[in-house]
Design an enzyme around this catalytic site. Sequence first.
Site, PDB file in Angstrom:
ATOM      1  N   ARG A   1       0.750  -0.964  -0.240  1.00 35.14           N
ATOM      2  CA  ARG A   1       0.004  -0.369   0.154  1.00 35.14           C
ATOM      3  C   ARG A   1       0.790   1.063   0.013  1.00 35.14           C
ATOM      4  NH1 ARG A   1      -4.326   0.473   4.334  1.00 35.14           N
ATOM      5  NH2 ARG A   1      -2.301   1.284   5.582  1.00 35.14           N
TER       6      ARG A   1
ATOM      7  N   THR B   1      -0.886   7.881  -0.580  1.00 37.81           N
ATOM      8  CA  THR B   1      -3.037   6.749  -1.476  1.00 37.81           C
ATOM      9  C   THR B   1      -3.145   6.305  -0.615  1.00 37.81           C
ATOM     10  OG1 THR B   1      -2.123   5.961  -3.474  1.00 37.81           O
ATOM     11  CG2 THR B   1      -1.001   8.095  -3.526  1.00 37.81           C
TER      12      THR B   1
ATOM     13  N   ASP C   1       0.511  -3.131  12.561  1.00 39.32           N
ATOM     14  CA  ASP C   1       0.691  -3.318  11.547  1.00 39.32           C
ATOM     15  C   ASP C   1       1.343  -4.756  11.195  1.00 39.32           C
ATOM     16  OD1 ASP C   1       2.687  -4.045   9.372  1.00 39.32           O
ATOM     17  OD2 ASP C   1       3.030  -1.997   8.520  1.00 39.32           O
TER      18      ASP C   1
ATOM     19  N   ASP D   1       4.789  -6.456   9.721  1.00 39.10           N
ATOM     20  CA  ASP D   1       5.576  -6.089  10.977  1.00 39.10           C
ATOM     21  C   ASP D   1       5.843  -6.639  11.753  1.00 39.10           C
ATOM     22  OD1 ASP D   1       6.749  -4.134   9.102  1.00 39.10           O
ATOM     23  OD2 ASP D   1       5.769  -2.843  10.451  1.00 39.10           O
TER      24      ASP D   1
END
Length: 211
Positions: free
Chosen positions: A106, A110, A202, A205
């Site tokens: 991603r 944006t 995340d 991660d």
Amino acid sequence: MTPSTLHVVDHPLLLHKLTILRDKNTSTKDFRELVGEIGMLLTYEATRDLPLTEKEVETPLCKTTAPTLKGKKFAVVPILRAGLGLVEGVLRMVPSARVGHIGLYRDEETLEPVTYFCKLPKDIDQREALIVDPMLATGGSAAAAISFLKQYGCRQIKLMVLLAAPEGVRRVQEEHPDVEIYCGAVDDHLNEHGYIVPGLGDAGDRIFGTK
Ligand code: PRP
Ligand code: URA
């Protein structure tokens, strides 16, 4: 067209494990193991309608006919990289599944998905595909992965995620009303950075220990 069905698999074992995943103090090792375990539990529901046929089997007592999976045309397709965390759980449940990979990340500004890899089983157009990714946030990555599979002729597609945001569910349902979604929970909202709240942070991660 009516929107696809959203299946929230709210089994107590799954919800318990999901809560441990949400805890910011959960270690990388535990996080990775739990993602795999939840992957198995979700797969159980996501494969509930796999077709069966009958086969003859001889038990220690007599011959009988009993159900067996009809055909072995199943593929699991992780969205790289966090989706890799779910593959093992799916394969424990469906060992004969083929594995395709779609690499998307991603763009942090944006929030739109950028494709960097795609390798699918050659006969993906004849297989039922289960796309896996821990997170369905804006829905951009999932919608793009589904479009990819459709471009390759795949017609039977399901999406399996640990956590979803209402925004992501809506987007997939609008863009791909034929794709059923399986998830452990639908959280409250997305924050200004596109993270699911309360979420688990995340996923990539935390699975790979990269932060
Ligand atoms: C995360 C996650 C999904 C995507 C969800 O991946 O694993 O693929 O974000 O967000 P979306 O619904 O708004 O598209 P990320 O792009 O962080 O890449 P990674 O798997 O390499 O960590
Ligand atoms: N990707 C993640 O890993 N976590 C989120 O909350 C949203 C997107």
